[in-house]
Write an enzyme that holds these catalytic residues in place. Structure first.
Site, PDB file in Angstrom:
ATOM      1  CE1 TYR A 134      -3.630   2.577   0.663  1.00  0.00           C
ATOM      2  CE2 TYR A 134      -2.054   3.597   2.209  1.00  0.00           C
ATOM      3  CZ  TYR A 134      -2.942   3.773   1.405  1.00  0.00           C
ATOM      4  OH  TYR A 134      -3.950   4.809   1.662  1.00  0.00           O
ATOM      5  CD  GLU A 222      -5.989   4.569  -1.251  1.00  0.00           C
ATOM      6  OE1 GLU A 222      -6.061   4.668  -0.126  1.00  0.00           O
ATOM      7  OE2 GLU A 222      -6.627   3.964  -1.954  1.00  0.00           O
TER       8      GLU A 222
END
Ligand code: ADP
Ligand code: MG
Length: 415
Positions: A134, A222
């Site tokens: 992530y 993101e």
């Protein structure tokens, strides 16, 4: 402003951030053709079909028929929002799956039960994954710096990681005037466990990603998952990007990426008149000037037993037209059962507000209870105008009085 994954990836590519090759399509026929022409013919035996909607959780989400609300299936398997196609005739399968995705409703944990209609599909090269990570960059308002967050727990909901194992999220703050330094990127890479070529690839990836975030005036960028391939290369498999609306005046190219299908129709209408309008799920419409007063008014509605149907700030210097448009937009929301107008006349004069309300009420054939509290410049004249308008308004001079009126009204209409 948000953009689709494929648009975000176009931007990543422009900044040299690696991402798998892909093409966007709008029809199932096109999906079949593109799958054949761009992938099968080039020797690829695996592709990924990705629904393009402004919501995450697509991989676990399921496609539904928008009319019957039935879950859709192909070859006895539920059709998901992101699908890996790797067996049989890939182009044919892409066509059949795309027919069950385009024009259909995708329900994920982020869309709520009403789901989202898929109108664009991204066909992408499938990547071999050694591990998913992530990575995100966003503005940290507390420190006034850009915050980079990374985790070895990629692919899954980061909120879950944050709740159950917050120690697995690595954070770095970047001073915006200095920018991201390579030693910071290396430190993050070490913390994620990268060495050798993987570390090199990660440092390069992060530095370019940061430049993209910075130059595009992103509010958030993101990459989940960011993946490490078996060849020790880092690549972005998914990307979510949102931009600072206040900076959009200097990004004409980004503005063109806006997809109005993904936005609330009433919010689009409101943005045409420079109104700060956000639709909520309550029953009392409210129209206020100033964001602070708008928040306080929403509290008052809640305390009176109602639920605000929207946030609407008409701004400090609102004119008659703006007020009338704001009123019209608020009333076109079918869940609005009563309206509370709370305006303090500072720069905006109350008589102008009253003129706007009267004008709009006549236009829209008003048949809902309206509670109006006007105070400040020309409030007395304004109240007189409302009383003489021949329209049925309930006026109040103070917030306490207005709140009582809201309570009574809600009781009367049984809401
Ligand atoms: P979402 O976050 O909306 O669920 P993602 O793009 O992250 O959508 O896709 C979900 C999962 O699908 C990813 O975690 C990854 O495992 C897999 N995936 C997505 N794109 C690819 C790709 N190009 N190649 C291989 N797997 C992929
Ligand atoms: Mg994702």
């Amino acid at each position: 402003m948000n953009v689709h994954e494929y648009q975000a990836k176009e931007l990543l590519t422009k900044y040299g951030v690696p991402t798998p090759f892909g093409k966007v399509v709008y029809t199932a026929e096109e999906a079949g053709e593109v799958a054949y022409r761009e992938f099968v013919r080039n020797g690829k035996d695996m592709i990924v079909l990705k629904s393009q909607v402004h919501a995450g959780g697509r991989g676990k989400g399921i496609m539904h028929d928008p009319e019957t609300n039935q879950q859709l299936e192909v070859d006895g398997k539920a059709v998901r929002g992101v699908i890996l196609v790797r067996e049989g005739n890939i182009a044919d399968k892409a066509y059949r799956l795309a027919s069950n995705m385009l024009g259909k409703k995708l329900i994920t944990i982020q869309t709520g039960a009403e789901g989202r209609i898929v109108r664009r599909l991204y066909i992408s090269e499938a990547t071999d994954i050694a591990k998913e990570y992530y990575l995100s960059i966003l503005l940290d308002r507390q420190t006034g710096r850009n915050l980079i967050m990374a985790s070895t727990e990629g692919g899954v909901e980061i909120e879950e990681v944050a709740e159950h194992s917050p120690e697995k999220i690595i954070k770095t703050l970047v001073d915006p005037t200095v920018g991201l330094k390579s030693f910071q990127a290396r430190e993050m890479g070490f913390a994620l466990g990268f060495t050798g070529d993987a570390l090199k690839s990660f440092v390069d990836f992060l530095l370019k990603l940061y430049t993209c975030y910075d130059e595009c005036d992103c509010a958030m960028l993101e990459v989940n998952p960011m993946v490490l391939t078996p060849e020790n290369k880092i690549t972005a498999l998914d990307c979510k990007m949102s931009f600072d609306d206040n900076a959009m005046y200097r990004h004409a190219d980004l503005k063109e990426m806006r997809d109005l299908d993904e936005e609330e129709p009433l919010e689009i209408e409101a943005s045409k008149y420079d109104l700060n309008y956000i639709k909520l799920d309550g029953n009392v419409g409210c129209m206020v000037n100033g964001a602070g007063l708008a928040m306080a008014t929403m509290d008052v509605i809640q305390l009176a037993g109602g639920k605000p149907a929207n946030f609407l700030d008409v701004g400090g210097g609102a004119n008659v037209n703006r007020i009338a448009n704001a009123f019209r937009i608020m009333l076109s929301d079918p869940s609005v059962k009563a309206v509370f107008i709370n305006i303090f006349g500072g720069i905006v004069r109350c008589d102008r507000v009253a003129t706007g309300i009267i004008q709009a009420s006549k236009e829209v054939n008003l048949n809902l209870p309206v509670i109006i509290r006007l105070d400040g410049t020309n409030a007395v004249e304004a109240r007189k105008m409302l009383a003489e308008s021949g329209l049925r308004f309930s006026t109040a001079a103070t917030l306490a009085e207005a709140s009582e009126r809201v309570k009574e009204t809600l009781k009367e209409i049984g809401a």
